[in-house]
Design a protein around this motif. Structure first.
Motif, PDB file in Angstrom:
ATOM      1  N   PHE A 110       0.736  -3.425  -0.535  1.00 15.02           N
ATOM      2  CA  PHE A 110       2.097  -3.372  -1.087  1.00 15.02           C
ATOM      3  C   PHE A 110       2.926  -4.564  -0.616  1.00 15.02           C
ATOM      4  O   PHE A 110       3.575  -5.251  -1.420  1.00 15.02           O
ATOM      5  N   LYS A 111       2.912  -4.841   0.683  1.00 13.11           N
ATOM      6  CA  LYS A 111       3.716  -5.940   1.220  1.00 13.11           C
ATOM      7  C   LYS A 111       3.229  -7.290   0.684  1.00 13.11           C
ATOM      8  O   LYS A 111       4.032  -8.198   0.421  1.00 13.11           O
ATOM      9  N   TYR A 112       1.914  -7.407   0.514  1.00 15.06           N
ATOM     10  CA  TYR A 112       1.355  -8.665   0.006  1.00 15.06           C
ATOM     11  C   TYR A 112       1.805  -8.892  -1.439  1.00 15.06           C
ATOM     12  O   TYR A 112       2.242  -9.991  -1.803  1.00 15.06           O
ATOM     13  N   LEU A 113       1.697  -7.853  -2.262  1.00 14.66           N
ATOM     14  CA  LEU A 113       2.136  -7.956  -3.661  1.00 14.66           C
ATOM     15  C   LEU A 113       3.630  -8.247  -3.748  1.00 14.66           C
ATOM     16  O   LEU A 113       4.063  -9.101  -4.537  1.00 14.66           O
ATOM     17  N   MET A 166       1.367   7.902   0.796  1.00 12.62           N
ATOM     18  CA  MET A 166       2.487   7.045   0.473  1.00 12.62           C
ATOM     19  C   MET A 166       3.585   7.849  -0.177  1.00 12.62           C
ATOM     20  O   MET A 166       3.325   8.677  -1.029  1.00 12.62           O
ATOM     21  N   LYS A 167       4.783   7.593   0.187  1.00  8.42           N
ATOM     22  CA  LYS A 167       5.913   8.229  -0.480  1.00  8.42           C
ATOM     23  C   LYS A 167       6.362   7.322  -1.613  1.00  8.42           C
ATOM     24  O   LYS A 167       6.537   6.119  -1.449  1.00  8.42           O
ATOM     25  N   TYR A 168       6.552   7.921  -2.772  1.00  8.57           N
ATOM     26  CA  TYR A 168       6.947   7.148  -3.940  1.00  8.57           C
ATOM     27  C   TYR A 168       8.012   7.938  -4.667  1.00  8.57           C
ATOM     28  O   TYR A 168       7.772   9.040  -5.129  1.00  8.57           O
ATOM     29  N   ALA A 169       9.232   7.432  -4.733  1.00  7.73           N
ATOM     30  CA  ALA A 169      10.316   8.164  -5.379  1.00  7.73           C
ATOM     31  C   ALA A 169      11.026   7.264  -6.357  1.00  7.73           C
ATOM     32  O   ALA A 169      11.175   6.068  -6.142  1.00  7.73           O
ATOM     33  N   VAL A 170      11.455   7.864  -7.467  1.00  6.95           N
ATOM     34  CA  VAL A 170      12.185   7.111  -8.475  1.00  6.95           C
ATOM     35  C   VAL A 170      13.476   7.835  -8.793  1.00  6.95           C
ATOM     36  O   VAL A 170      13.476   9.045  -8.977  1.00  6.95           O
ATOM     37  N   THR A 171      14.574   7.104  -8.827  1.00  8.38           N
ATOM     38  CA  THR A 171      15.844   7.695  -9.216  1.00  8.38           C
ATOM     39  C   THR A 171      16.438   6.866 -10.344  1.00  8.38           C
ATOM     40  O   THR A 171      16.577   5.651 -10.212  1.00  8.38           O
ATOM     41  N   TYR A 219       8.297   2.600  -1.383  1.00 10.60           N
ATOM     42  CA  TYR A 219       6.895   2.361  -1.065  1.00 10.60           C
ATOM     43  C   TYR A 219       6.750   2.312   0.457  1.00 10.60           C
ATOM     44  O   TYR A 219       7.311   1.422   1.099  1.00 10.60           O
ATOM     45  N   PHE A 220       6.029   3.248   1.009  1.00 16.23           N
ATOM     46  CA  PHE A 220       5.762   3.253   2.450  1.00 16.23           C
ATOM     47  C   PHE A 220       7.057   3.085   3.254  1.00 16.23           C
ATOM     48  O   PHE A 220       7.116   2.311   4.220  1.00 16.23           O
ATOM     49  N   GLY A 221       8.086   3.768   2.814  1.00 24.10           N
ATOM     50  CA  GLY A 221       9.361   3.732   3.515  1.00 24.10           C
ATOM     51  C   GLY A 221      10.252   2.565   3.161  1.00 24.10           C
ATOM     52  O   GLY A 221      11.382   2.475   3.650  1.00 24.10           O
ATOM     53  N   THR A 222       9.768   1.654   2.318  1.00 26.70           N
ATOM     54  CA  THR A 222      10.564   0.492   1.915  1.00 26.70           C
ATOM     55  C   THR A 222      11.141   0.729   0.535  1.00 26.70           C
ATOM     56  O   THR A 222      10.403   1.047  -0.411  1.00 26.70           O
TER      57      THR A 222
END
Length: 719
Positions: A624-627, A1-6, A52-55
């Motif tokens: 992720f999508k469910y949450l 999973m890609k996870y980025a914070v800015t 999250y997963f490209g979203t």
């Protein structure tokens, strides 16, 4: 999973000013008029985006997670100013507080217990902030042993736990300051009440398990970097404290290695001081179990269970025979026995087999007491240690029972009984004869004969039958006009069984209905009922609660405008979810100390331990999508009229950090239509709820009831 914070900008808080109109008690104030006077503080938006997963998911109020910043402190003060300005204009707020104080002002006494030469009991004279621990020796004069009301001037330091050494000559007690889960432990000589040694600090999610008079086991985490109220804690360790030595010399018994890394580690020592049992878990469901022979100083741990697929705990031992309670291959739990020399599951023998009803077990006086939950109602059976049924115990009525625990040599045991319209009473039980007698009945200004508590079964969205208990005054008319509080929890295998509450009694006295739905996610029907409300099935919980509201309205108990939903912690999530999914169904919403940001809950304190119930946003794209689909913080829509909402939280809540509530309030105030108030009430020097002083409990209840009735259209108290 890609996870980025800015994070691009520091948050700045300003508040909108505006004249506040004083409303005199005799004035009639409509909700619309009150709403016109309401100006929210402006909550600054940052430029935080998570992927999250490209979203990409915006998190504009990430800055509110910093509980130590001056900006967050200013925001809290501004929000409380707005909320309390609103509340103080409700004409009957003081009347409700007076009614609550009067109702609360009665003596409450706990069941006695024997330690050494003394009999101990808890008592509250009425409006004391904390219960006082008393003791009596051989029928002599009663004396105060520990008075938590003296721990702090404002009553916010509470007695969280106390455990006595085997002979009762020593006691170790834990205190909680400002409601925090971080505790201090103090050891005293029970005869002189003088402290022995230094105060132990930085202890969290811990029991106290004595070994003789030499010392005790306790659990804690390394103190986290950053805020102790919000930083993640994920490696629990079991320590042994030897009396007379500094805490810095305490040895780690379990949990120091990567192999032994668990989020929750607890210890119990058998009554004969022979065995130490260690439970280790990575979440709030399921545990490994290990045993150590304390009579062999150099012995290591023997594994009883090496996986977390079930919950298993020690009940008692007879010599080298262990008695365990487990849901391993028994979703409703059973009791087994096994030799400590070969304690693995393949050697277990059923002592009390699983039944169709959920089992809770206790031991005392050499007997086992099986407390079964039958449609959320208690039934109790007494067994000997060979698994032979001794008797079915006659209970005072239909309700909840607690107790029947004690030492092996006890002659008398005690149990409590209560339901929603019966104040909790204590009964003495003679285990050999099977006779019960009333030990203490509180003198509450409440007449149960004027009320009814009925159980109904309604149908949820998928056809599941769900029980609900509805309590109200007998003279109530089912015409759809009654103010109603619908309460729920729905998680973590926790069962909501009938209990008496002074605050609920006042609500019913005012003509209100109090309804409790036993929805999925709880433990009322065992492990399968719990699992049916977890992770990718969490929507079942919300559907069950929505169906409960629809039942109450269809059956003319109430109407949408007169329906308030309330819940705390996981129940706060429940309220946040249903009010964003079906806002038209409720007139008022009270989400308390709720888990409301479902994408980040696991990054705070011990939140990752809740993943069994919720799953996490990193777990999979589907999870992720469910949450994201039900997370209250992420599902507030612009322009929607949500129920009148008062979120409650506390600045020292390090279980469910207040940032959840802060973000939800900010979203509602920014996006919701202006037709209803969206407020947040933040207690100071308080935590998740345990140990809250009575004065604060009364103030909070008064504000919740005032807000609820006012936003149901009442300008004076209902009769």
């Amino acid at each position: 999973m890609k996870y980025a914070v800015t994070l691009l900008a520091a948050a700045v808080l300003t508040a909108c000013g505006g004249p506040k109109q004083e409303v005199k008690p005799e004035q009639t104030v409509t909700v619309t008029q009150q709403q016109q006077q309401l100006n929210y503080p402006v909550t600054a938006k940052g430029d935080v985006v998570d992927t999250y997963f490209g979203t990409q998911v915006a998190d504009p109020y990430r800055w509110l997670e910093d509980d130590r910043s001056s900006e967050t402190e200013a925001w809290v003060k501004a929000q409380n100013q707005t909320t309390f300005d609103y509340l103080k204009q409700i004409p009957f707020r003081d009347q409700i507080r007076d009614k609550l104080q009067q109702a609360w002002n009665y003596e409450r006494v706990g069941a006695p217990f024997k330690e050494g030469d003394y009999t101990y009991f808890y008592k509250n004279d009425g409006l004391q902030n904390q219960f006082v621990l008393y003791r009596q020796k051989d029928g002599g004069e009663v004396e105060v042993f520990l008075d938590p009301n003296t721990f702090s001037a404002d009553g916010t330091t509470s007695l969280a736990d106390i455990r006595f050494s085997r002979d009762g000559k020593l006691a170790a007690y834990a205190i909680s300051e400002g409601g925090s889960d971080w505790r201090k432990v103090i050891v005293i000589d029970t005869e002189t009440k003088q402290q022995i040694g230094d105060t132990l600090t930085d202890i969290k999610f811990s029991g106290i398990a004595w070994v003789g008079n030499d010392g005790f086991f306790y659990s804690s985490y390394d103190k986290p970097d950053g805020s102790e109220l919000s930083a993640m804690t994920d490696q629990h360790k079991l320590y042994y404290h030897k009396l007379g030595t500094p805490q810095s010399a305490d040895k780690v018994i379990f949990g120091a290695t990567d192999e032994q890394k668990h989020r929750y580690v607890g210890a119990s020592v058998t009554e004969d001081d022979r065995y130490l049992l260690v439970s280790a878990a990575v979440s709030t469901s399921g545990n490994k179990l290990f045993i150590k022979d304390l009579t062999q100083p150099d012995s290591g741990f023997v594994t009883i269970l090496d996986d977390t697929s079930s919950d298993t705990d020690l009940v008692d031992n007879v010599g080298d025979t262990l008695i365990l309670v487990t849901n391993r291959n028994a979703p409703n739990r059973k009791v087994v026995k096994v030799s400590a020399k070969a304690p693995q599951p393949e050697s277990w023998q059923d002592l009390i087999p699983e039944t169709e009803h959920v089992l809770r077990i206790s031991s005392g006086a050499g007997f086992l007491f099986a407390n079964y939950i039958v449609d959320a109602i208690a039934k109790v059976k007494q067994y000997d240690y060979d698994g032979k049924l001794v008797r079915d115990i006659a209970l005072p009525g239909v309700g909840s029972v607690g107790g029947f625990g004690g030492k092996k040599d006890a002659d008398t045991l005690y149990f409590s009984f209560a339901n929603y319209i019966t104040p909790g009473s204590i009964y003495a039980f003679e285990p050999k004869a099977g006779a019960s007698s009333l030990y203490n009945q509180p003198k509450v200004n409440f007449d149960p004969s004027r009320y009814v508590s009925e159980q109904v079964f309604y149908t949820s969205k998928d056809g599941t039958k769900v029980p609900m208990i509805i309590s109200y005054r007998k003279d109530l008319k089912r015409d759809g006009s009654n103010p109603t509080i619908l309460y729920g929890y729905g998680g973590f295998n926790i069962s909501l069984t009938p209990s008496f509450s002074v605050a609920n009694a006042v609500w019913m006295e005012l003509g209100g209905i109090y309804a409790v739905a036993n929805i999925r996610g709880g433990g009322e029907y065992g492990k399968e009922w719990h699992r049916a409300g977890t992770q990718l099935q969490k929507q079942n919980v919300f559907d069950d609660f929505i169906a409960a509201a629809e039942y109450l309205q269809t059956e003319k108990y109430t109407s949408p405008a007169k329906t308030a939903v309330r819940g705390g912690s996981n129940g706060g999530l429940l309220v946040g979810a249903v009010m964003t999914q079906r806002p038209e169904l409720f007139g008022v919403a009270i989400p308390q100390v709720g888990v409301l940001d479902m994408l980040r809950y696991h990054t705070f304190t011990a939140g990752a331990g809740w993943a069994y119930d919720y799953g996490t946003a990193e777990q999979s794209e589907d999870m992720f999508k469910y949450l994201l689909g039900y997370s209250p913080v992420h599902n507030v829509k612009a322009g929607v009229t949500y129920p009148a909402t008062m979120i409650t939280t506390a600045d020292h809540d390090d279980r469910v950090v207040p940032a959840h509530s802060f973000k939800f309030a900010a979203e509602l105030q920014d996006k919701a239509s202006k037709a209803t108030p969206q407020l947040i009430r933040i207690d100071v020097k308080a935590g998740h709820g345990a140990g809250m002083p009575v004065s604060m409990v009364i103030d909070q209840a008064a504000d919740i009831y005032s807000f609820t009735l006012f936003n149901m259209g009442y300008s004076s108290l209902p009769q």
